[in-house]
Design a protein around this motif. Structure first.
Motif, PDB file in Angstrom:
ATOM      1  N   LEU A 146       0.838  -1.194   0.000  1.00 42.64           N
ATOM      2  CA  LEU A 146       0.000   0.000   0.000  1.00 42.64           C
ATOM      3  C   LEU A 146       0.872   1.243   0.000  1.00 42.64           C
ATOM      4  CD1 LEU A 146      -2.346  -1.188   2.836  1.00 42.64           C
ATOM      5  CD2 LEU A 146      -2.678  -1.470   0.394  1.00 42.64           C
TER       6      LEU A 146
ATOM      7  N   TYR B 225      -3.859   4.870   0.749  1.00 45.19           N
ATOM      8  CA  TYR B 225      -4.204   3.508   1.135  1.00 45.19           C
ATOM      9  C   TYR B 225      -3.430   3.110   2.380  1.00 45.19           C
ATOM     10  CZ  TYR B 225      -6.410   3.412  -3.382  1.00 45.19           C
ATOM     11  OH  TYR B 225      -7.219   3.718  -4.443  1.00 45.19           O
TER      12      TYR B 225
ATOM     13  N   GLY C 268     -12.235   1.901  -4.595  1.00 42.62           N
ATOM     14  CA  GLY C 268     -11.265   2.482  -5.512  1.00 42.62           C
ATOM     15  C   GLY C 268     -11.528   3.961  -5.606  1.00 42.62           C
TER      16      GLY C 268
ATOM     17  N   LYS D  82      -5.870  -6.398  -3.729  1.00 40.25           N
ATOM     18  CA  LYS D  82      -6.122  -5.476  -4.845  1.00 40.25           C
ATOM     19  C   LYS D  82      -5.790  -4.051  -4.412  1.00 40.25           C
ATOM     20  CE  LYS D  82      -9.542  -5.491  -7.977  1.00 40.25           C
ATOM     21  NZ  LYS D  82      -8.982  -5.889  -9.243  1.00 40.25           N
ATOM     22  N   PRO D  83      -4.530  -3.642  -4.552  1.00 38.40           N
ATOM     23  CA  PRO D  83      -4.081  -2.387  -3.955  1.00 38.40           C
ATOM     24  C   PRO D  83      -4.787  -1.142  -4.487  1.00 38.40           C
ATOM     25  CG  PRO D  83      -2.215  -3.719  -4.598  1.00 38.40           C
ATOM     26  CD  PRO D  83      -3.419  -4.372  -5.157  1.00 38.40           C
ATOM     27  N   ALA D  84      -5.445  -1.203  -5.629  1.00 43.86           N
ATOM     28  CA  ALA D  84      -6.104   0.007  -6.126  1.00 43.86           C
ATOM     29  C   ALA D  84      -7.592  -0.006  -5.812  1.00 43.86           C
ATOM     30  CB  ALA D  84      -5.878   0.146  -7.616  1.00 43.86           C
ATOM     31  N   GLY D  85      -8.036  -0.904  -4.944  1.00 38.94           N
ATOM     32  CA  GLY D  85      -9.457  -0.993  -4.639  1.00 38.94           C
ATOM     33  C   GLY D  85     -10.164  -1.851  -5.670  1.00 38.94           C
TER      34      GLY D  85
END
Lengths: 338, 292
Positions: A125, A129, B231, B279-282
């Protein structure tokens, strides 16, 4: 929304601070140090206590500064590590009768472990985030400390009382004054460590990651290792600050370590100047004294007054106290030339 | 099974609020690339304004419209007066500005309307919806309004000139300026719209959580979490994230023993982080490819 991949230029969270600009000059440092050593001899115990708290919060802000200013990772979860440090000290002193000075390194090691482990999932992240993830940690911490099965150790909502140490060797000092000097020594040691860390190979790796992660990894920097290392070191120092805080306040309770503490530390970093280590203590002074001043100006509107003062500071010096220091340096340089 | 359906439906109803809040968060994020920590407080203040109008005898829908205008103008004013001077300042300094705004609004609302809890009327009534015991008309209304808002926003951004200009200003400011778009005003417009959407969320949730200066703190947290889960670059994602959050929260509170109200939020957040690690981007966000 299309799944098209978008290419953007690097959009840095933290601006690059040159290595030289991260600290004070030797002369200035010695003057500040002398002032810190002499000051308590002339003031009342309550003010000494406040100066101790300033050093402690300054240490916690310094830890955040290493993480954000050094490696470019943004954390809102520092209060959680502060809490772990404080509780480590309180529990060790309460149940195991460990000497208060010995609890500091233990708290540091425990928090290093926590920070390093937390750094693992956080690796994926970045930016907001990461802020949310650390924020979750900070909101969860007070609730976790209140949990039933931990109550036996943490004292639940009531918290634990910590006894304040007397000055050793029969030194003629009040408890407050002894604690101040004790804190000062710890803070100076960690400050020197931090300065050297940022100047070392690891420090350069942190800064390379901060400035451009992809370029850093292309140059052979082990990004994952150094990012988690930054988290670990930052957590360890925060933990030591927390454990000093527990001794100074003589009390730990879950509600002292809410998200508000994390936000305060963050504000301290911004006001002091992100990436400028001495600024941490300026920022700490801001978060300790300005709320009191705001309260003094108007009781009902203290929050609003605090907000307005904060706005004033960021309008006048968007880069924090560092900006003033740089201006001062330039002025001094000009005077020398003439 | 009935318990399960009940909880899911109640989750959808609260999820509608989180979805509204998340939409507002995404609006500002799209315009200026920042998360606005004062979003919830802006919404709370607008809700108080509408309450005050009703106290003065303005009917509900009249107060609703006046409040929307107030929130829109207020949002633009905040951008013009407070944040435009900070446009060149570092990102973290801007975040400090949001925290300062939060403190100012919260404290002023407390002084003007004090901290006692107030009742807030609902325009839909609180009887069971279509004779069903599962959700009330107010909850159904909340869901309806959120969906309506989403559709309206979709048409605005997809089919109007000004919506197109806002999207251009957000994605490529330099190029947008070259084709004659006033990007600075597009940002202000984004603030105004976000503030108005937040006001709608505030007025819809006020009958449920009651009106007081701290009412939005929890809602905003869920709103953020929902926006990040969906996201941050996708309004649709924000809405889906909001509904998911609502359902998560209710199911976690019901089925995981020993959770109760206290641990709901941490567990919901932990779930989100687990999703983000995968899922790092949402869920609906665009994967952004970085280059040196």
């Amino acid at each position: 929304m299309s799944a098209a991949e978008e290419v953007v230029e690097g959009h840095e969270m933290v601006e690059a601070v040159p290595k030289r600009a991260m600290t004070l000059g030797t002369g200035t440092s010695l003057v500040v140090l002398a002032a810190l050593l002499i000051a308590p001899l002339f003031v009342k115990n309550f003010i000494i206590f406040q100066m101790t708290m300033l050093l402690i919060y300054g240490l916690a802000v310094l830890a955040l500064n290493i993480l954000t200013g050094g490696s470019g990772q943004f954390s809102l979860g520092q209060s959680a590590f502060y809490a772990v440090g404080a509780y480590t000290t309180a529990v060790l002193m309460e149940y195991f009768n460990v000497n208060y000075a010995l609890t500091l390194p233990i708290a540091g090691v425990v928090c290093f472990g926590f920070g390093f482990l937390f750094g693992q999932p956080a690796l994926r992240l970045s930016g907001v985030y990461l802020a949310l993830a650390t924020f979750a940690l900070a909101t969860a911490m007070p609730q976790l400390l209140k949990l039933n099965f931990l109550e036996h150790w943490t004292g639940g909502v009531q918290g634990l009382v910590v006894t304040k140490p007397d000055a050793p060797f029969g030194l003629p000092m009040s408890q407050d004054m002894w604690l101040y000097y004790f804190t000062l020594v710890v803070v100076i040691a960690i400050y020197i460590f931090a300065v050297n860390l940022l100047r070392s190979r690891s420090g350069r790796a942190f800064m390379a990651i901060r400035d451009n992660e992809i370029a850093a990894s292309a140059m052979g920097v082990d990004v994952a290792l150094y990012k988690t290392l930054a988290f670990g070191v930052s957590a360890a120092i925060t933990g030591v600050a927390g454990s000093l805080g527990a001794i100074a306040v003589q009390f730990v309770a879950p509600d002292s370590f809410t998200i508000n503490l994390a936000i305060s530390l963050f504000l301290g970093m911004v006001v002091g100047g992100v990436g400028w280590l001495p600024g941490s203590f300026v920022g700490a002074a801001f978060i300790i004294f300005v709320p009191n001043i705001a309260e003094g100006i108007s009781k009902g509107l203290s929050g609003a007054v605090f907000g307005v003062l904060l706005f004033l500071v960021i309008y006048l010096v968007p880069h924090g106290a560092r900006q003033i220091a740089i201006l001062g340096q330039q002025l001094a340089g000009k005077l020398k030339k003439n | 099974m009935e318990l399960f359906t009940n909880q899911v439906l109640a989750g959808i109803a609260t999820g509608a609020i989180y979805a509204c809040m998340a939409l507002a968060v995404v609006m500002i994020y799209q315009a200026i690339d920042h998360l606005n920590f004062a979003q919830g407080e802006m919404a709370m203040f607008s809700t108080f304004v509408s309450w005050q109008l009703m106290q003065w005898g303005v009917p509900y829908w009249g107060a609703f419209v006046i409040t929307l205008v107030f929130a829109f103008v207020g949002g633009i004013a905040i951008e013009r007066i407070l944040f435009k001077p900070l446009a060149k300042a570092p990102i973290l300094t801007n975040v400090a500005g949001f925290i300062a705004l939060f403190a100012i609004i919260n404290s002023s609302a407390g002084l003007i309307w004090d901290f006692t809890i107030k009742q807030y009327p609902t325009p839909f009534g609180s009887s069971p919806f279509l004779g069903s015991q599962l959700i009330s008309t107010h909850q159904a209304g909340m869901i309806g309004v959120t969906l309506l808002l989403l559709v309206a926003l979709y048409f605005f951004f997809q089919y109007t000139r000004i919506g197109l200009a806002m999207r251009a200003a957000a994605s490529l400011p330099e190029s947008a300026r070259l084709v004659g778009i006033n990007t600075s005003w597009m940002i202000a417009l984004g603030w105004g719209m976000a503030s108005a959407i937040g006001a709608i969320a505030g007025m819809l949730i006020a009958p449920v959580v009651f009106l007081e200066p701290n009412m939005m703190v929890g809602v905003l947290l869920y709103g953020f979490a929902a926006a990040v889960l969906g996201g941050l670059t996708s309004p649709l994602g924000a809405v889906v994230g909001g509904f998911l959050m609502g359902i998560f929260e209710n199911l976690v509170g019901t089925y995981i023993p020993g959770v109760g109200n206290e641990l709901k939020l941490p567990i919901a957040l932990a779930l989100i982080i687990s999703v983000l690690v995968v899922k790092p981007a949402g869920l609906f966000g665009r994967q952004i490819v970085k280059r040196v």
